[in-house]
Design an enzyme around this catalytic site. Structure first.
Site, PDB file in Angstrom:
ATOM      1  CG  ASP A  16      -0.500  -0.716   2.590  1.00  0.00           C
ATOM      2  OD1 ASP A  16       0.698  -0.942   2.677  1.00  0.00           O
ATOM      3  OD2 ASP A  16      -1.256  -1.244   3.027  1.00  0.00           O
ATOM      4  CE1 TYR A 200       2.626 -10.259   1.331  1.00  0.00           C
ATOM      5  CE2 TYR A 200       1.621 -11.493  -0.443  1.00  0.00           C
ATOM      6  CZ  TYR A 200       1.838 -10.374   0.041  1.00  0.00           C
ATOM      7  OH  TYR A 200       1.522  -9.025  -0.529  1.00  0.00           O
ATOM      8  CD  GLN A 262       8.751   2.425  -3.935  1.00  0.00           C
ATOM      9  OE1 GLN A 262       8.939   3.742  -4.449  1.00  0.00           O
ATOM     10  NE2 GLN A 262       7.596   1.976  -3.857  1.00  0.00           N
ATOM     11  NE  ARG A 278       6.025  -8.820   0.345  1.00  0.00           N
ATOM     12  CZ  ARG A 278       6.628  -8.904   1.380  1.00  0.00           C
ATOM     13  NH1 ARG A 278       7.268  -9.950   1.874  1.00  0.00           N
ATOM     14  NH2 ARG A 278       6.539  -7.642   2.295  1.00  0.00           N
ATOM     15  N   GLY A 279       2.284  -9.552  -3.589  1.00  0.00           N
ATOM     16  CA  GLY A 279       1.298  -8.229  -3.497  1.00  0.00           C
ATOM     17  C   GLY A 279       1.085  -7.479  -4.646  1.00  0.00           C
ATOM     18  CD  GLU A 280      -2.215  -2.679  -6.172  1.00  0.00           C
ATOM     19  OE1 GLU A 280      -2.210  -1.637  -6.786  1.00  0.00           O
ATOM     20  OE2 GLU A 280      -2.842  -3.430  -5.553  1.00  0.00           O
ATOM     21  CG  ASP A 281       5.366  -1.065  -5.387  1.00  0.00           C
ATOM     22  OD1 ASP A 281       5.179  -0.416  -6.326  1.00  0.00           O
ATOM     23  OD2 ASP A 281       6.756  -1.166  -4.799  1.00  0.00           O
ATOM     24  CB  SER A 282       7.199  -6.295  -5.705  1.00  0.00           C
ATOM     25  OG  SER A 282       6.381  -7.235  -5.266  1.00  0.00           O
TER      26      SER A 282
END
Length: 387
Positions: A16, A200, A262, A278-282
């Site tokens: 986020d 994760y 980043q 994982r997730g959204e940004d990466s």
């Protein structure tokens, strides 16, 4: 140029705040917006931006003002709402700030209020993207903006200078070896199949590492400090895998490296042959890196993430050959399966298509470009509402 406030609550991990920070930087740099970023956990933010002071209530980082936001009392009653207000992932601005938005609406143009949703590629996204809802108490409209990889969505964050920067970096002599060295990975290890592992907790990790140990050729795995580090260390019978530590078995050598900001993480994605993200940004950055990748979606208790995963596979793997698409889809599904005992990942079946995956990764960025850039699409919409 318009002013803009972004509100971000750090739920866990870094997706986020990572997305919010990239968006703030891009809107400031490419669109000239006057940006202010409200964040509730500056300690997490400091991992992505080392210049952040976790104890400062207000500070300026480059062109962006960063405010610490922990309770509604942090929002001064007489604060002036910005022209554009973005709540990242439905975090809801504090009531005092919403009241300031309503006050502004009473004497001039109401702020453009955006709920920046999580990235999704489900078919319904196109129907709800840019739809608005009226606040139950104030004369304020909130518009839902959906990032995505499909037509009808808001697209993904991709800076104008990204491709030129990537080409310039990779054209430098020994760019891969030099960046590995900056992370503590020696030249010999950099010349093996190079994989970054950012994930994760995962029940299939042991099966994956075992497959790499039995690889026919050397594999170097770079593990940024984080959730998965302890599990990787356990596989090798080590108490931890901190930055600077090395573990080896068979044809696999693992290097623990620091959690980097980043921009340096982007460089890591560029030099690796395969990236686990994982997730959204990466996840988005792995696509822009033009390299094969494996995505671990954020797990949800009701298993709703499986639906999102399948929608993403349908979009991303569509142009692959039948055999390569089946191999990629099967591997992604197994890597994301948390409801059963560890599965035997068929690494060899997956990686035999590495050349097809590499070519597809390059072509995929052209598909993303046709959707437009998320920041650009957002800026265009918001500025049209201010006229």
């Amino acid at each position: 140029m318009p002013s803009c406030d972004i509100f971000c609550t750090v739920i866990d991990n870094f997706g986020d705040i990572g997305t919010s920070w990239r968006l703030a930087r891009q809107l400031a740099a490419e669109h000239g917006w006057h940006m202010r970023l409200w964040v509730d956990k500056l300690e997490a933010f400091a991992h992505l931006c080392p210049t952040i002071d976790p104890h400062a209530y207000k500070q300026q980082v480059g062109d962006i003002i960063v405010e610490q936001w922990s309770t509604d009392s942090d929002i001064k009653i007489n604060i002036e709402a910005a022209d554009i207000v973005i709540e990242a992932f439905g975090c809801n601005p504090p009531p005092a700030y919403i009241a300031a938005m309503a006050k502004r609406a009473a004497y001039q143009h109401a702020p453009v209020w955006i709920n920046l949703e999580y990235l999704s590629n489900e078919p319904w996204v196109a129907d709800f993207h840019l739809k608005s809802s009226l606040h139950p108490r104030y004369p304020l409209l909130k518009t839902f903006f959906f990032p995505g990889l499909i037509a009808g969505s808001g697209g993904a964050l991709q800076e104008r200078t990204r491709l030129a920067s990537q080409r310039a970096f990779l054209s430098a002599p020994n760019a891969r070896i030099a960046h590995c060295a900056s992370l503590g990975v020696p030249p010999a290890a950099a010349q093996a199949t190079l994989i970054s592992l950012f994930s994760y907790e995962n029940a299939n990790l042991e099966a994956l590492l075992s497959a790499w140990c039995n690889s026919a050729t050397p594999i170097t795995c770079i593990v940024p400090a984080g959730i998965i580090s302890t599990a990787v260390a356990g596989f090798f019978g080590m108490p931890k895998l901190a930055a600077g530590m090395v573990a080896a078995r068979g044809h696999l050598t693992v290097y623990g490296v620091p959690f980097v900001e980043q921009d340096r993480y982007d460089l890591l994605l560029w030099i690796c042959d395969l990236n686990f993200v994982r997730g959204e940004d990466s996840f988005v950055r792995a696509q822009l890196a033009q390299k094969p990748f494996v995505w671990q979606i954020y797990p949800q208790p009701d298993h709703a993430h499986y639906v999102k995963l399948e929608a993403t596979l349908a979009a991303y793997a569509f142009a692959l050959s039948d055999e390569a698409r089946l191999a990629l889809s099967s591997f992604w599904r197994k890597w994301n399966n948390t409801s059963v005992a560890p599965l035997a990942l068929d690494w060899n079946h997956f990686w035999q298509h590495r050349n097809r995956f590499a070519n597809h990764a390059i072509n995929w960025t052209q598909t993303l470009a046709k959707l437009g850039d998320l920041a650009g699409n957002l800026a265009q919409f918001c500025e049209s509402q201010l006229k």
